[in-house]
Motif scaffolding. Structure first.
Motif, PDB file in Angstrom:
ATOM      1  N   GLY A   1      21.941 -11.129   3.681  1.00 62.37           N
ATOM      2  CA  GLY A   1      20.608 -10.949   3.103  1.00 62.37           C
ATOM      3  C   GLY A   1      20.597  -9.740   2.208  1.00 62.37           C
ATOM      4  N   ASN A   2      20.798  -9.942   0.941  1.00 58.67           N
ATOM      5  CA  ASN A   2      20.978  -8.758   0.119  1.00 58.67           C
ATOM      6  C   ASN A   2      20.117  -8.704  -1.124  1.00 58.67           C
ATOM      7  OD1 ASN A   2      22.407 -10.823  -0.867  1.00 58.67           O
ATOM      8  ND2 ASN A   2      24.399  -9.890  -0.542  1.00 58.67           N
ATOM      9  N   ILE A   3      19.169  -9.586  -1.255  1.00 63.37           N
ATOM     10  CA  ILE A   3      18.149  -9.360  -2.272  1.00 63.37           C
ATOM     11  C   ILE A   3      16.866  -9.058  -1.508  1.00 63.37           C
ATOM     12  CG2 ILE A   3      16.866 -10.323  -4.188  1.00 63.37           C
ATOM     13  CD1 ILE A   3      19.189 -12.216  -4.675  1.00 63.37           C
ATOM     14  N   LEU A   4      16.389  -7.862  -1.672  1.00 63.06           N
ATOM     15  CA  LEU A   4      15.187  -7.489  -0.945  1.00 63.06           C
ATOM     16  C   LEU A   4      13.996  -7.535  -1.891  1.00 63.06           C
ATOM     17  CD1 LEU A   4      16.424  -4.436   1.136  1.00 63.06           C
ATOM     18  CD2 LEU A   4      16.574  -6.846   1.644  1.00 63.06           C
ATOM     19  N   ILE A   5      12.947  -8.183  -1.430  1.00 67.60           N
ATOM     20  CA  ILE A   5      11.707  -8.191  -2.190  1.00 67.60           C
ATOM     21  C   ILE A   5      10.655  -7.537  -1.314  1.00 67.60           C
ATOM     22  CG2 ILE A   5      10.022  -9.585  -3.404  1.00 67.60           C
ATOM     23  CD1 ILE A   5      12.072 -11.751  -3.672  1.00 67.60           C
ATOM     24  N   ALA A   6      10.062  -6.495  -1.805  1.00 66.69           N
ATOM     25  CA  ALA A   6       9.047  -5.799  -1.021  1.00 66.69           C
ATOM     26  C   ALA A   6       7.666  -6.211  -1.489  1.00 66.69           C
ATOM     27  CB  ALA A   6       9.212  -4.302  -1.155  1.00 66.69           C
ATOM     28  N   VAL A   7       6.791  -6.435  -0.531  1.00 64.62           N
ATOM     29  CA  VAL A   7       5.383  -6.691  -0.837  1.00 64.62           C
ATOM     30  C   VAL A   7       4.599  -5.553  -0.220  1.00 64.62           C
ATOM     31  CG1 VAL A   7       3.455  -8.266  -0.574  1.00 64.62           C
ATOM     32  CG2 VAL A   7       5.732  -9.180  -0.832  1.00 64.62           C
ATOM     33  N   ARG A   8       3.923  -4.792  -1.050  1.00 60.66           N
ATOM     34  CA  ARG A   8       3.184  -3.643  -0.537  1.00 60.66           C
ATOM     35  C   ARG A   8       1.800  -4.059  -0.071  1.00 60.66           C
ATOM     36  NH1 ARG A   8       3.589   1.471  -4.232  1.00 60.66           N
ATOM     37  NH2 ARG A   8       3.154   2.472  -2.247  1.00 60.66           N
ATOM     38  N   ASP A   9       1.150  -3.115   0.619  1.00 59.10           N
ATOM     39  CA  ASP A   9      -0.159  -3.457   1.190  1.00 59.10           C
ATOM     40  C   ASP A   9      -1.204  -3.710   0.113  1.00 59.10           C
ATOM     41  OD1 ASP A   9       0.016  -0.878   0.460  1.00 59.10           O
ATOM     42  OD2 ASP A   9      -0.883  -0.023   2.255  1.00 59.10           O
ATOM     43  N   ASN A  10      -1.001  -3.172  -1.103  1.00 58.91           N
ATOM     44  CA  ASN A  10      -1.975  -3.444  -2.159  1.00 58.91           C
ATOM     45  C   ASN A  10      -1.597  -4.660  -2.992  1.00 58.91           C
ATOM     46  OD1 ASN A  10       0.235  -2.382  -3.383  1.00 58.91           O
ATOM     47  ND2 ASN A  10      -0.776  -0.635  -4.301  1.00 58.91           N
ATOM     48  N   GLY A  11      -0.604  -5.398  -2.555  1.00 56.17           N
ATOM     49  CA  GLY A  11      -0.245  -6.635  -3.231  1.00 56.17           C
ATOM     50  C   GLY A  11       0.820  -6.509  -4.298  1.00 56.17           C
ATOM     51  N   GLU A  12       1.296  -5.287  -4.544  1.00 53.64           N
ATOM     52  CA  GLU A  12       2.362  -5.120  -5.528  1.00 53.64           C
ATOM     53  C   GLU A  12       3.654  -5.711  -4.993  1.00 53.64           C
ATOM     54  OE1 GLU A  12       2.809  -0.986  -6.237  1.00 53.64           O
ATOM     55  OE2 GLU A  12       0.940  -0.783  -7.357  1.00 53.64           O
ATOM     56  N   ILE A  13       4.408  -6.302  -5.911  1.00 53.86           N
ATOM     57  CA  ILE A  13       5.703  -6.884  -5.536  1.00 53.86           C
ATOM     58  C   ILE A  13       6.789  -6.046  -6.199  1.00 53.86           C
ATOM     59  CG2 ILE A  13       7.148  -8.938  -5.645  1.00 53.86           C
ATOM     60  CD1 ILE A  13       4.414 -10.452  -6.105  1.00 53.86           C
ATOM     61  N   TRP A  14       7.737  -5.610  -5.402  1.00 48.37           N
ATOM     62  CA  TRP A  14       8.829  -4.785  -5.922  1.00 48.37           C
ATOM     63  C   TRP A  14      10.140  -5.470  -5.651  1.00 48.37           C
ATOM     64  CZ3 TRP A  14       8.919   0.471  -7.855  1.00 48.37           C
ATOM     65  CH2 TRP A  14       7.647   1.019  -8.078  1.00 48.37           C
ATOM     66  N   MET A  15      10.969  -5.557  -6.659  1.00 48.90           N
ATOM     67  CA  MET A  15      12.339  -5.986  -6.428  1.00 48.90           C
ATOM     68  C   MET A  15      13.243  -5.325  -7.461  1.00 48.90           C
ATOM     69  SD  MET A  15      12.021  -9.963  -7.593  1.00 48.90           S
ATOM     70  CE  MET A  15      13.708 -10.348  -7.194  1.00 48.90           C
ATOM     71  N   ASP A  16      14.480  -5.108  -7.076  1.00 49.55           N
ATOM     72  CA  ASP A  16      15.448  -4.487  -7.979  1.00 49.55           C
ATOM     73  C   ASP A  16      14.937  -3.154  -8.525  1.00 49.55           C
ATOM     74  OD1 ASP A  16      17.951  -4.584  -8.875  1.00 49.55           O
ATOM     75  OD2 ASP A  16      17.661  -6.122 -10.398  1.00 49.55           O
ATOM     76  N   ARG A  17      14.311  -2.390  -7.679  1.00 46.07           N
ATOM     77  CA  ARG A  17      13.810  -1.048  -7.978  1.00 46.07           C
ATOM     78  C   ARG A  17      12.738  -0.999  -9.053  1.00 46.07           C
ATOM     79  NH1 ARG A  17      17.537   2.335  -5.400  1.00 46.07           N
ATOM     80  NH2 ARG A  17      19.468   1.218  -4.992  1.00 46.07           N
ATOM     81  N   ARG A  18      12.032  -2.071  -9.253  1.00 46.11           N
ATOM     82  CA  ARG A  18      10.897  -1.986 -10.176  1.00 46.11           C
ATOM     83  C   ARG A  18       9.822  -2.955  -9.723  1.00 46.11           C
ATOM     84  NH1 ARG A  18      11.079  -5.912 -14.372  1.00 46.11           N
ATOM     85  NH2 ARG A  18      12.730  -7.403 -13.934  1.00 46.11           N
ATOM     86  N   GLN A  19       8.614  -2.661 -10.193  1.00 46.46           N
ATOM     87  CA  GLN A  19       7.518  -3.530  -9.828  1.00 46.46           C
ATOM     88  C   GLN A  19       7.532  -4.757 -10.723  1.00 46.46           C
ATOM     89  OE1 GLN A  19       3.610  -1.912 -10.313  1.00 46.46           O
ATOM     90  NE2 GLN A  19       2.683  -3.829  -9.634  1.00 46.46           N
ATOM     91  N   VAL A  20       7.364  -5.916 -10.132  1.00 49.54           N
ATOM     92  CA  VAL A  20       7.380  -7.140 -10.927  1.00 49.54           C
ATOM     93  C   VAL A  20       6.097  -7.912 -10.675  1.00 49.54           C
ATOM     94  CG1 VAL A  20       9.890  -7.369 -10.956  1.00 49.54           C
ATOM     95  CG2 VAL A  20       8.582  -8.426  -9.132  1.00 49.54           C
ATOM     96  N   ASP A  21       5.809  -8.753 -11.620  1.00 53.34           N
ATOM     97  CA  ASP A  21       4.678  -9.646 -11.480  1.00 53.34           C
ATOM     98  C   ASP A  21       5.123 -10.850 -10.668  1.00 53.34           C
ATOM     99  OD1 ASP A  21       1.872 -10.026 -12.724  1.00 53.34           O
ATOM    100  OD2 ASP A  21       2.828 -11.992 -12.894  1.00 53.34           O
ATOM    101  N   LEU A  22       4.163 -11.512 -10.048  1.00 50.61           N
ATOM    102  CA  LEU A  22       4.508 -12.685  -9.246  1.00 50.61           C
ATOM    103  C   LEU A  22       5.238 -13.728 -10.089  1.00 50.61           C
ATOM    104  CD1 LEU A  22       4.259 -14.275  -6.580  1.00 50.61           C
ATOM    105  CD2 LEU A  22       2.086 -15.138  -7.410  1.00 50.61           C
ATOM    106  N   ARG A  23       4.826 -13.868 -11.353  1.00 47.23           N
ATOM    107  CA  ARG A  23       5.435 -14.893 -12.205  1.00 47.23           C
ATOM    108  C   ARG A  23       6.844 -14.511 -12.647  1.00 47.23           C
ATOM    109  NH1 ARG A  23       0.192 -14.529 -15.718  1.00 47.23           N
ATOM    110  NH2 ARG A  23       0.534 -12.475 -14.876  1.00 47.23           N
ATOM    111  N   GLU A  24       7.153 -13.208 -12.519  1.00 49.03           N
ATOM    112  CA  GLU A  24       8.481 -12.742 -12.899  1.00 49.03           C
ATOM    113  C   GLU A  24       9.515 -13.025 -11.816  1.00 49.03           C
ATOM    114  OE1 GLU A  24       9.449  -8.683 -14.801  1.00 49.03           O
ATOM    115  OE2 GLU A  24       7.304  -8.695 -14.422  1.00 49.03           O
ATOM    116  N   VAL A  25       9.031 -13.149 -10.585  1.00 49.06           N
ATOM    117  CA  VAL A  25       9.940 -13.261  -9.435  1.00 49.06           C
ATOM    118  C   VAL A  25      10.913 -14.408  -9.626  1.00 49.06           C
ATOM    119  CG1 VAL A  25      10.034 -13.788  -6.977  1.00 49.06           C
ATOM    120  CG2 VAL A  25       8.324 -12.204  -7.830  1.00 49.06           C
ATOM    121  N   ARG A  26      10.388 -15.517 -10.076  1.00 41.89           N
ATOM    122  CA  ARG A  26      11.214 -16.711 -10.216  1.00 41.89           C
ATOM    123  C   ARG A  26      12.347 -16.516 -11.211  1.00 41.89           C
ATOM    124  NH1 ARG A  26       8.707 -22.638 -11.342  1.00 41.89           N
ATOM    125  NH2 ARG A  26      10.636 -23.737 -11.736  1.00 41.89           N
ATOM    126  N   ALA A  27      12.008 -15.914 -12.361  1.00 44.58           N
ATOM    127  CA  ALA A  27      13.027 -15.683 -13.387  1.00 44.58           C
ATOM    128  C   ALA A  27      14.110 -14.734 -12.878  1.00 44.58           C
ATOM    129  CB  ALA A  27      12.367 -15.113 -14.645  1.00 44.58           C
TER     130      ALA A  27
END
Lengths: 137, 138
Positions: free
Chosen positions: A59-85
Protein backbone atom coordinates in the motif's frame (compact mmCIF):
# COMPACT_ATOMS: atom_id res chain seq x y z
CA UNK A 1 61.83 -6.83 -12.52
CA UNK A 2 60.64 -3.38 -11.58
CA UNK A 3 57.05 -4.50 -11.90
CA UNK A 4 57.51 -7.39 -9.51
CA UNK A 5 58.97 -5.04 -7.02
CA UNK A 6 55.93 -2.75 -7.13
CA UNK A 7 53.65 -5.72 -6.66
CA UNK A 8 55.27 -6.65 -3.39
CA UNK A 9 55.16 -3.04 -2.29
CA UNK A 10 51.42 -2.73 -2.80
CA UNK A 11 50.85 -6.02 -1.08
CA UNK A 12 52.59 -4.63 1.93
CA UNK A 13 50.61 -1.42 2.21
CA UNK A 14 47.04 -1.71 1.07
CA UNK A 15 44.29 -4.17 1.85
CA UNK A 16 42.58 -5.72 -1.10
CA UNK A 17 39.47 -3.60 -1.49
CA UNK A 18 37.78 -5.56 -4.23
CA UNK A 19 35.71 -7.99 -2.08
CA UNK A 20 34.55 -5.20 0.18
CA UNK A 21 33.56 -3.16 -2.83
CA UNK A 22 31.61 -6.07 -4.24
CA UNK A 23 29.83 -6.52 -0.96
CA UNK A 24 28.98 -2.83 -0.59
CA UNK A 25 27.71 -2.61 -4.14
CA UNK A 26 25.52 -5.64 -3.57
CA UNK A 27 24.11 -4.04 -0.43
CA UNK A 28 23.48 -0.87 -2.37
CA UNK A 29 21.65 -2.69 -5.13
CA UNK A 30 19.62 -4.60 -2.56
CA UNK A 31 18.51 -1.37 -0.91
CA UNK A 32 17.66 0.32 -4.19
CA UNK A 33 15.51 -2.62 -5.20
CA UNK A 34 13.73 -3.14 -1.89
CA UNK A 35 13.03 0.51 -1.27
CA UNK A 36 9.31 0.89 -1.42
CA UNK A 37 8.57 4.09 -3.15
CA UNK A 38 5.82 5.31 -0.92
CA UNK A 39 3.91 8.24 -2.28
CA UNK A 40 3.22 10.17 0.87
CA UNK A 41 0.14 12.29 1.14
CA UNK A 42 1.91 15.24 2.72
CA UNK A 43 -0.42 16.12 5.55
CA UNK A 44 -0.97 14.76 9.01
CA UNK A 45 -4.40 13.44 9.75
CA UNK A 46 -5.89 11.94 12.86
CA UNK A 47 -6.76 8.43 11.90
CA UNK A 48 -9.50 6.42 13.44
CA UNK A 49 -8.29 3.51 15.48
CA UNK A 50 -9.05 -0.03 14.46
CA UNK A 51 -7.94 -3.28 16.03
CA UNK A 52 -8.26 -5.40 12.94
CA UNK A 53 -6.35 -3.10 10.63
CA UNK A 54 -4.01 -5.23 8.62
CA UNK A 55 -0.63 -4.24 7.35
CA UNK A 56 -0.67 -3.35 3.68
CA UNK A 57 2.66 -4.45 2.30
CA UNK A 58 2.26 -2.82 -1.06
CA UNK A 59 0.00 0.00 0.00
CA UNK A 60 2.11 2.84 -1.16
CA UNK A 61 -0.06 5.53 -2.63
CA UNK A 62 -1.51 7.45 0.24
CA UNK A 63 -4.44 9.75 -0.22
CA UNK A 64 -5.32 11.89 2.75
CA UNK A 65 -8.76 13.33 3.33
CA UNK A 66 -8.73 16.11 5.88
CA UNK A 67 -11.55 17.04 8.20
CA UNK A 68 -12.39 20.09 6.08
CA UNK A 69 -12.73 17.96 2.97
CA UNK A 70 -9.38 18.75 1.37
CA UNK A 71 -7.80 15.88 -0.52
CA UNK A 72 -4.03 15.55 -0.43
CA UNK A 73 -1.90 13.21 -2.42
CA UNK A 74 1.70 13.25 -3.57
CA UNK A 75 2.46 16.11 -1.18
CA UNK A 76 -0.01 18.54 -2.67
CA UNK A 77 -3.64 19.35 -2.40
CA UNK A 78 -5.70 18.05 -5.29
CA UNK A 79 -9.21 18.48 -6.45
CA UNK A 80 -11.54 15.51 -6.41
CA UNK A 81 -11.60 15.53 -10.22
CA UNK A 82 -7.81 15.46 -10.32
CA UNK A 83 -7.58 12.25 -8.30
CA UNK A 84 -8.48 10.06 -11.21
CA UNK A 85 -5.90 11.54 -13.56
CA UNK A 86 -3.13 11.32 -10.96
CA UNK A 87 -4.05 7.73 -10.12
CA UNK A 88 -4.08 6.80 -13.79
CA UNK A 89 -0.59 8.20 -14.22
CA UNK A 90 0.72 6.41 -11.13
CA UNK A 91 -0.95 3.19 -12.17
CA UNK A 92 0.86 3.29 -15.50
CA UNK A 93 4.18 3.96 -13.79
CA UNK A 94 3.89 1.19 -11.23
CA UNK A 95 0.95 -1.14 -11.88
CA UNK A 96 1.37 -3.13 -8.67
CA UNK A 97 0.75 -0.17 -6.39
CA UNK A 98 -2.24 -0.12 -4.15
CA UNK A 99 -4.00 2.76 -2.49
CA UNK A 100 -4.68 3.52 1.13
CA UNK A 101 -7.11 6.33 1.80
CA UNK A 102 -6.15 7.93 5.06
CA UNK A 103 -9.19 9.81 6.20
CA UNK A 104 -9.39 12.06 9.20
CA UNK A 105 -11.59 10.88 12.03
CA UNK A 106 -14.01 13.73 11.52
CA UNK A 107 -13.95 13.87 7.74
CA UNK A 108 -17.16 13.15 5.98
CA UNK A 109 -17.82 9.67 4.65
CA UNK A 110 -19.25 11.05 1.41
CA UNK A 111 -15.89 12.50 0.39
CA UNK A 112 -14.14 9.23 1.21
CA UNK A 113 -16.64 7.32 -0.91
CA UNK A 114 -16.13 9.71 -3.83
CA UNK A 115 -12.35 9.46 -3.59
CA UNK A 116 -12.65 5.68 -3.48
CA UNK A 117 -14.76 5.70 -6.63
CA UNK A 118 -12.32 8.00 -8.42
CA UNK A 119 -9.41 5.71 -7.52
CA UNK A 120 -11.27 2.70 -8.80
CA UNK A 121 -12.15 4.58 -11.97
CA UNK A 122 -8.46 5.41 -12.33
CA UNK A 123 -7.67 1.71 -12.55
CA UNK A 124 -6.57 0.68 -9.05
CA UNK A 125 -9.10 -1.70 -7.58
CA UNK A 126 -7.22 -2.45 -4.39
CA UNK A 127 -8.29 0.35 -2.09
CA UNK A 128 -8.15 0.24 1.67
CA UNK A 129 -9.36 2.57 4.37
CA UNK A 130 -6.45 3.72 6.47
CA UNK A 131 -6.54 3.24 10.21
CA UNK A 132 -4.28 3.50 13.18
CA UNK A 133 -3.51 0.48 15.33
CA UNK A 134 -5.92 0.88 18.19
CA UNK A 135 -6.22 -0.40 21.70
CA UNK A 136 -9.86 0.44 22.18
CA UNK A 137 -12.47 -1.93 20.88
CA UNK B 1 63.16 4.98 0.81
CA UNK B 2 64.05 5.50 -2.75
CA UNK B 3 62.45 2.27 -3.74
CA UNK B 4 59.20 3.09 -2.01
CA UNK B 5 58.96 6.49 -3.61
CA UNK B 6 59.67 4.97 -6.93
CA UNK B 7 56.91 2.48 -6.65
CA UNK B 8 54.41 5.07 -5.41
CA UNK B 9 55.06 7.42 -8.26
CA UNK B 10 55.27 5.08 -11.18
CA UNK B 11 54.19 1.58 -10.28
CA UNK B 12 50.80 2.21 -8.63
CA UNK B 13 49.97 5.26 -10.65
CA UNK B 14 50.32 3.45 -13.90
CA UNK B 15 48.35 0.28 -13.39
CA UNK B 16 45.74 0.56 -10.70
CA UNK B 17 43.09 3.16 -10.08
CA UNK B 18 42.76 4.60 -6.65
CA UNK B 19 39.59 3.00 -5.32
CA UNK B 20 39.23 5.05 -2.16
CA UNK B 21 37.15 7.97 -3.54
CA UNK B 22 34.83 5.59 -5.32
CA UNK B 23 34.46 3.59 -2.17
CA UNK B 24 33.63 6.73 -0.20
CA UNK B 25 31.06 7.67 -2.76
CA UNK B 26 29.43 4.26 -2.81
CA UNK B 27 29.34 4.09 0.96
CA UNK B 28 27.70 7.50 1.08
CA UNK B 29 25.11 6.36 -1.43
CA UNK B 30 24.48 3.29 0.67
CA UNK B 31 24.03 5.31 3.84
CA UNK B 32 21.72 7.67 1.99
CA UNK B 33 19.52 4.82 0.82
CA UNK B 34 19.45 3.17 4.22
CA UNK B 35 18.37 6.41 5.84
CA UNK B 36 15.78 7.40 3.28
CA UNK B 37 14.27 3.96 2.92
CA UNK B 38 10.77 4.55 4.18
CA UNK B 39 9.73 1.63 6.24
CA UNK B 40 6.12 2.67 6.33
CA UNK B 41 3.80 -0.13 7.16
CA UNK B 42 0.51 1.41 6.29
CA UNK B 43 -2.41 -0.12 8.06
CA UNK B 44 -5.68 -0.43 6.29
CA UNK B 45 -9.13 -1.94 6.36
CA UNK B 46 -10.40 -3.49 3.18
CA UNK B 47 -13.85 -2.47 2.09
CA UNK B 48 -15.63 -3.05 -1.17
CA UNK B 49 -17.56 -0.58 -3.20
CA UNK B 50 -20.68 -1.61 -5.05
CA UNK B 51 -19.94 -2.30 -8.70
CA UNK B 52 -21.34 -0.18 -11.44
CA UNK B 53 -23.29 2.99 -11.05
CA UNK B 54 -23.08 4.93 -7.85
CA UNK B 55 -26.70 4.48 -7.01
CA UNK B 56 -27.52 4.51 -3.34
CA UNK B 57 -28.30 0.89 -2.72
CA UNK B 58 -31.52 -0.10 -1.07
CA UNK B 59 -31.02 -1.81 2.24
CA UNK B 60 -32.79 -4.89 0.98
CA UNK B 61 -30.92 -4.87 -2.31
CA UNK B 62 -28.98 -8.00 -1.53
CA UNK B 63 -30.78 -10.78 0.21
CA UNK B 64 -27.65 -12.22 1.79
CA UNK B 65 -26.29 -9.07 3.37
CA UNK B 66 -26.69 -7.54 6.76
CA UNK B 67 -27.52 -3.86 6.47
CA UNK B 68 -25.85 -1.37 8.80
CA UNK B 69 -26.84 2.24 8.51
CA UNK B 70 -24.88 5.16 9.89
CA UNK B 71 -26.69 8.46 10.11
CA UNK B 72 -25.17 11.92 9.91
CA UNK B 73 -25.19 12.34 13.67
CA UNK B 74 -23.41 9.06 14.26
CA UNK B 75 -26.27 6.75 15.14
CA UNK B 76 -25.79 3.18 14.05
CA UNK B 77 -28.64 0.99 12.86
CA UNK B 78 -28.04 -2.71 12.59
CA UNK B 79 -30.90 -4.56 10.98
CA UNK B 80 -33.06 -1.42 11.33
CA UNK B 81 -32.56 -1.10 15.07
CA UNK B 82 -30.52 1.61 16.78
CA UNK B 83 -27.55 0.07 18.51
CA UNK B 84 -24.55 1.37 20.36
CA UNK B 85 -21.12 1.03 18.76
CA UNK B 86 -20.17 -1.56 21.37
CA UNK B 87 -23.28 -3.58 20.57
CA UNK B 88 -22.43 -3.85 16.88
CA UNK B 89 -20.13 -6.79 17.40
CA UNK B 90 -22.57 -9.08 19.30
CA UNK B 91 -25.29 -8.20 16.81
CA UNK B 92 -23.03 -9.06 13.91
CA UNK B 93 -21.97 -12.29 15.60
CA UNK B 94 -25.59 -13.29 16.07
CA UNK B 95 -26.58 -12.47 12.50
CA UNK B 96 -23.46 -14.16 11.20
CA UNK B 97 -24.34 -17.30 13.12
CA UNK B 98 -27.81 -17.26 11.54
CA UNK B 99 -26.43 -16.90 8.04
CA UNK B 100 -22.70 -17.59 7.78
CA UNK B 101 -22.56 -16.67 4.10
CA UNK B 102 -23.81 -13.17 4.56
CA UNK B 103 -21.77 -10.07 3.99
CA UNK B 104 -22.30 -6.67 5.49
CA UNK B 105 -23.61 -3.66 3.65
CA UNK B 106 -22.74 -0.40 5.35
CA UNK B 107 -24.92 2.45 4.21
CA UNK B 108 -23.43 5.68 5.43
CA UNK B 109 -24.89 9.10 5.30
CA UNK B 110 -22.71 11.43 3.23
CA UNK B 111 -22.19 13.69 6.21
CA UNK B 112 -21.36 10.97 8.71
CA UNK B 113 -17.91 11.02 10.21
CA UNK B 114 -15.35 8.64 8.79
CA UNK B 115 -14.20 7.79 12.32
CA UNK B 116 -17.54 6.16 13.08
CA UNK B 117 -17.39 4.29 9.78
CA UNK B 118 -13.92 2.98 10.53
CA UNK B 119 -14.95 1.87 13.99
CA UNK B 120 -18.01 0.10 12.64
CA UNK B 121 -15.88 -1.66 10.01
CA UNK B 122 -13.50 -2.68 12.78
CA UNK B 123 -16.31 -4.04 14.93
CA UNK B 124 -17.72 -6.00 12.01
CA UNK B 125 -14.28 -7.47 11.39
CA UNK B 126 -14.10 -8.43 15.04
CA UNK B 127 -17.51 -10.01 14.67
CA UNK B 128 -16.07 -12.27 12.01
CA UNK B 129 -17.27 -10.81 8.72
CA UNK B 130 -14.68 -9.52 6.28
CA UNK B 131 -16.95 -9.11 3.28
CA UNK B 132 -17.98 -5.52 3.73
CA UNK B 133 -19.50 -3.30 1.11
CA UNK B 134 -19.58 0.40 1.75
CA UNK B 135 -21.99 2.76 0.14
CA UNK B 136 -23.38 6.18 0.84
CA UNK B 137 -26.86 7.59 0.87
CA UNK B 138 -28.26 11.08 1.04
Amino acid sequence: MKARHTATETEDHGIDLAPMLDFVLNLLIFFIITTSFVKEAGVVVTRAEAETAESRESGNILIAVRDNGEIWMDRRQVDLREVRAVIERMHVERPEDTVVIVADKSSRAGVVAQVMDEVRAGGIKDVALGAAPGAGG
Amino acid sequence: MRLRRHSAEHGEGSHCIDLAPMLDFVLNLLIFFIITAVFVKELGLMVNRPQGVQEPVKSEGDAGSIPIQITANGEIYVDNRVVDLRAVRPNIERLFAVNPKSGVLIITDKNAETGVLTQVVDEVHLGGIYNITFTTSN
